[in-house]
Design an enzyme around this catalytic site. Sequence first.
Site, PDB file in Angstrom:
ATOM      1  N   CYS A   1       0.813  -1.220   0.000  1.00 50.53           N
ATOM      2  CA  CYS A   1       0.000   0.000   0.000  1.00 50.53           C
ATOM      3  C   CYS A   1       0.843   1.265   0.000  1.00 50.53           C
ATOM      4  CB  CYS A   1      -0.932   0.001   1.201  1.00 50.53           C
ATOM      5  SG  CYS A   1      -2.075  -1.390   1.157  1.00 50.53           S
TER       6      CYS A   1
ATOM      7  N   HIS B   1      -3.776   6.987   1.754  1.00 50.35           N
ATOM      8  CA  HIS B   1      -4.045   5.702   1.116  1.00 50.35           C
ATOM      9  C   HIS B   1      -5.420   5.236   1.555  1.00 50.35           C
ATOM     10  CE1 HIS B   1      -4.156   1.563   0.121  1.00 50.35           C
ATOM     11  NE2 HIS B   1      -4.043   1.169   1.369  1.00 50.35           N
TER      12      HIS B   1
ATOM     13  N   ASN C   1     -10.152  -0.774  -1.390  1.00 47.96           N
ATOM     14  CA  ASN C   1      -8.710  -0.549  -1.227  1.00 47.96           C
ATOM     15  C   ASN C   1      -7.999  -1.081  -2.469  1.00 47.96           C
ATOM     16  OD1 ASN C   1      -5.987  -0.741  -0.574  1.00 47.96           O
ATOM     17  ND2 ASN C   1      -6.328  -1.508   1.507  1.00 47.96           N
TER      18      ASN C   1
END
Length: 331
Positions: free
Chosen positions: A113, A258, A288
């Site tokens: 990520c 993020h 995500n």
Amino acid sequence: MPRTEFISTGFYVPERVVYNDEFTQWMDTSDEWIRTRTGITERRWAAEGQLGSDLAAEATKVALEHAGMRAGDLDCIVYCTLSPDYFFPGGGVYLQRKLGLADIPCLDVRNQCTGFIYGLSVADAWIKSGQYNRVLLVGAEVHSTGMDLSTRGRDLAVLFGDGAGAAILGPTADAGRGVLSTHLFADGSQAELLWCDLGGTAHKPRMTPEHLEAGLHFPVMQGREVFKHATTKMPEAVAAALATNGLSTADIKLLIPHQANLRISEMVQRRMGLRDDQVYNNIQRYGNTTAASIPIALDECVQAGRLARGDLVVLTAFGSGFTWGSAAVRW
Ligand code: COA
């Protein structure tokens, strides 16, 4: 020394929209649970045969169009993903091929990520040193082919989506603008709190029917621990960015965290004392998308006119590794 500016951004997500309700056909879950715990209402899944490098190529085409450039103008590719098309080689060379390019270097970044921020840091150093002038930085992910869609995997399967975001970076002569700083962090002692056991070389043979039966090829996560660390480390990384540049939270035009979980973003916002208009979230629509989440959000902000020249945008991420970091950019 020149600073690095974002010449353009672009993104692409697959056409197929997967709403929360769809998961109830495979596992014990509900739209209500997913929405209240994560903020997610839908995500995109790649079509069969549509690879991460295909999504990356589409996102790149959009970024090139926004820049008024051709693929041939690029002189380097930095490709960030935790879901490469193949075990090796990495996705960068497939993207290069799909763009009709040859010979230019392709670097693969495996920082999950936080990949886009790690990639940005490398691209920034190359540009500042004069080694490359037109760097394509891409985050691209296909999670949908690797999720445990049974109730066993419900904590993770509902969170992730497929997509790609791209940025074209180059030097700017305007000393007041560009990437002001990047801060990168990692803590390998926590690696197994969010990881995928299978697919590497740790097992001999590398994959057996027993491994697959046990689900070792699926990612696993200690959700509460990840939540706790993410909501601590992202504010710390943003604070480091602000301190380095002599700035305060009041100077932030947009924080793009993020997109891990809307509740994480909300807690980061609260902890930093930021107003709603200072934080951008789109996890509601995409889930995500790991290394792609920041460049997708960035391009949405640019296209919506939420960033004007001179605005301070701060990017921050946290993910598997653990890895985390931040970047401060004067747009
Ligand atoms: N649907 C329904 N129930 C679910 C579920 C789902 N999709 N996923 C988990 N549950 C259940 C659990 O099995 C557990 O049931 P139990 O109490 O009977 O054991 C219950 O919900 C609570 O689980 P828990 O993990 O304690 O929930 P939580 O409140 O911590 O929320 C997350 C779970 C995943 C939403 C949350 O931990 C989180 O967001 N963590 C960070 C995740 C993340 O961002 N990861 C990527 C980082 S880059």
